[in-house]
Design a protein around this motif. Structure first.
Motif, PDB file in Angstrom:
ATOM      1  N   THR A  20       0.847  -1.197   0.000  1.00  0.00           N
ATOM      2  CA  THR A  20       0.000   0.000   0.000  1.00  0.00           C
ATOM      3  C   THR A  20       0.882   1.246   0.000  1.00  0.00           C
ATOM      4  N   PRO A  21       0.647   2.177  -0.914  1.00  0.00           N
ATOM      5  CA  PRO A  21       1.462   3.393  -0.905  1.00  0.00           C
ATOM      6  C   PRO A  21       1.302   4.168   0.402  1.00  0.00           C
ATOM      7  N   CYS A  39      -0.582  12.498  -9.458  1.00  0.00           N
ATOM      8  CA  CYS A  39      -0.404  11.597 -10.597  1.00  0.00           C
ATOM      9  C   CYS A  39      -0.303  10.134 -10.190  1.00  0.00           C
ATOM     10  N   GLY A  40       0.187   9.881  -8.993  1.00  0.00           N
ATOM     11  CA  GLY A  40       0.385   8.502  -8.548  1.00  0.00           C
ATOM     12  C   GLY A  40       1.561   7.811  -9.192  1.00  0.00           C
ATOM     13  N   MET A  41       2.399   8.570  -9.909  1.00  0.00           N
ATOM     14  CA  MET A  41       3.500   7.965 -10.659  1.00  0.00           C
ATOM     15  C   MET A  41       4.830   8.698 -10.457  1.00  0.00           C
ATOM     16  N   ALA A  42       4.948   9.435  -9.375  1.00  0.00           N
ATOM     17  CA  ALA A  42       6.193  10.154  -9.067  1.00  0.00           C
ATOM     18  C   ALA A  42       6.521  11.229 -10.099  1.00  0.00           C
ATOM     19  N   LEU A  43       5.491  11.795 -10.721  1.00  0.00           N
ATOM     20  CA  LEU A  43       5.729  12.771 -11.787  1.00  0.00           C
ATOM     21  C   LEU A  43       5.378  14.202 -11.409  1.00  0.00           C
ATOM     22  N   ASP A  52      12.881  10.485   6.978  1.00  0.00           N
ATOM     23  CA  ASP A  52      14.176  10.817   7.591  1.00  0.00           C
ATOM     24  C   ASP A  52      14.743  12.108   6.994  1.00  0.00           C
ATOM     25  N   GLY A  53      13.885  13.071   6.797  1.00  0.00           N
ATOM     26  CA  GLY A  53      14.301  14.405   6.357  1.00  0.00           C
ATOM     27  C   GLY A  53      14.396  14.591   4.864  1.00  0.00           C
ATOM     28  N   GLY A  54      14.365  13.518   4.109  1.00  0.00           N
ATOM     29  CA  GLY A  54      14.505  13.623   2.667  1.00  0.00           C
ATOM     30  C   GLY A  54      13.156  13.709   1.973  1.00  0.00           C
ATOM     31  N   ALA A  55      13.056  14.581   0.974  1.00  0.00           N
ATOM     32  CA  ALA A  55      11.810  14.711   0.210  1.00  0.00           C
ATOM     33  C   ALA A  55      11.545  13.395  -0.523  1.00  0.00           C
ATOM     34  N   THR A  56      10.348  12.852  -0.328  1.00  0.00           N
ATOM     35  CA  THR A  56      10.014  11.510  -0.819  1.00  0.00           C
ATOM     36  C   THR A  56       8.612  11.516  -1.412  1.00  0.00           C
ATOM     37  N   ARG A  57       8.453  10.844  -2.545  1.00  0.00           N
ATOM     38  CA  ARG A  57       7.140  10.748  -3.186  1.00  0.00           C
ATOM     39  C   ARG A  57       6.347   9.625  -2.515  1.00  0.00           C
ATOM     40  N   SER A  58       5.388  10.014  -1.718  1.00  0.00           N
ATOM     41  CA  SER A  58       4.669   9.000  -0.944  1.00  0.00           C
ATOM     42  C   SER A  58       3.767   8.132  -1.808  1.00  0.00           C
ATOM     43  N   CYS A  59       3.450   8.574  -3.034  1.00  0.00           N
ATOM     44  CA  CYS A  59       2.567   7.788  -3.900  1.00  0.00           C
ATOM     45  C   CYS A  59       3.224   6.528  -4.413  1.00  0.00           C
ATOM     46  N   ILE A  60       4.558   6.489  -4.423  1.00  0.00           N
ATOM     47  CA  ILE A  60       5.256   5.298  -4.922  1.00  0.00           C
ATOM     48  C   ILE A  60       6.101   4.658  -3.830  1.00  0.00           C
ATOM     49  N   PRO A  62       6.014   2.155  -0.907  1.00  0.00           N
ATOM     50  CA  PRO A  62       5.206   1.154  -0.202  1.00  0.00           C
ATOM     51  C   PRO A  62       5.393   1.287   1.307  1.00  0.00           C
ATOM     52  N   VAL A  63       4.322   1.074   2.024  1.00  0.00           N
ATOM     53  CA  VAL A  63       4.404   1.258   3.475  1.00  0.00           C
ATOM     54  C   VAL A  63       5.401   0.283   4.094  1.00  0.00           C
ATOM     55  N   ASP A  64       5.584  -0.889   3.475  1.00  0.00           N
ATOM     56  CA  ASP A  64       6.527  -1.843   4.079  1.00  0.00           C
ATOM     57  C   ASP A  64       7.985  -1.476   3.838  1.00  0.00           C
ATOM     58  N   SER A  65       8.233  -0.365   3.136  1.00  0.00           N
ATOM     59  CA  SER A  65       9.617   0.049   2.886  1.00  0.00           C
ATOM     60  C   SER A  65      10.109   1.111   3.866  1.00  0.00           C
ATOM     61  N   VAL A  66       9.220   1.660   4.681  1.00  0.00           N
ATOM     62  CA  VAL A  66       9.651   2.804   5.509  1.00  0.00           C
ATOM     63  C   VAL A  66      10.219   2.374   6.864  1.00  0.00           C
ATOM     64  N   GLY A  67       9.886   1.164   7.305  1.00  0.00           N
ATOM     65  CA  GLY A  67      10.480   0.652   8.533  1.00  0.00           C
ATOM     66  C   GLY A  67      10.326   1.613   9.696  1.00  0.00           C
ATOM     67  N   THR A  68      11.441   1.914  10.359  1.00  0.00           N
ATOM     68  CA  THR A  68      11.403   2.790  11.535  1.00  0.00           C
ATOM     69  C   THR A  68      11.739   4.229  11.181  1.00  0.00           C
ATOM     70  N   SER A  69      11.738   4.564   9.910  1.00  0.00           N
ATOM     71  CA  SER A  69      12.068   5.938   9.497  1.00  0.00           C
ATOM     72  C   SER A  69      11.076   6.931  10.084  1.00  0.00           C
TER      73      SER A  69
END
Ligand code: FES
Ligand code: FES
Length: 153
Positions: A20-21, A39-43, A52-60, A62-69
């Motif tokens: 899930t995004p 857009c849902g496509m990082a565009l 962790d302070g970095g600008a990130t496209r939340s639409c692409i 996945p929730v399982d990639s963020v861990g403890t960030s």
């Protein structure tokens, strides 16, 4: 599946599929609707948050990639030094037109100034190039970033 994520300094347990995004978790599960879907496509950059302070496209993202960030959204970026300066400059320069892109713009600009308080024009353009504004507020965005930069110690 249950995931524990940290958003704006608080820990949340969310029960969603791992792919899930993050955008949908923020908006639909946690009710934080300040982060926008474009857009849902990082565009377009409308969905930008900080991971962790970095600008990130939340639409692409996945929730399982963020861990403890540490995730920061537009709802809390004003509590950071750079975010507070950016938001004040945005108001002072009356940047916003329709507003749809603006939470993403503020998040991208805040991440830039947090990492580089005195960016050059080229660095501003590079950092903001992925954030699209259909109202073409780009000159005011750049002016506001410069104003915020001058006000940072
Ligand atoms: S909605 Fe994520 S970049 Fe457009
Ligand atoms: S202010 Fe309208 S899309 Fe940017």
């Amino acid at each position: 599946m249950a995931f524990t994520i940290k958003v704006n300094g608080k820990t949340h347990s969310v029960d969603v599929d791992g792919d899930t995004p993050l955008l949908w978790v923020l908006r639909d599960v946690l009710g934080m609707t300040g982060t926008k879907f474009g857009c849902g496509m990082a565009l377009c950059g409308a969905c930008t948050v900080h991971v962790d302070g970095g600008a990130t496209r939340s639409c692409i993202t996945p929730v399982d990639s963020v861990g403890t960030s540490e995730i920061t959204t537009i709802e809390a970026v004003g509590a950071t030094a750079a975010g507070a300066k950016i938001q004040k400059a945005w108001l002072d320069r009356e940047v916003v037109q329709c507003g749809y892109c603006q939470s993403g713009q503020v998040m991208a600009a805040s991440a830039l100034l947090a990492a580089n308080p005195k960016p050059t024009d080229a660095q501003i353009d590079a950092a903001m190039s992925g954030n699209i504004c259909r109202c073409a507020t780009y000159p005011r965005i750049r002016a506001a970033i410069k104003r915020a930069s001058r006000s940072l110690a």
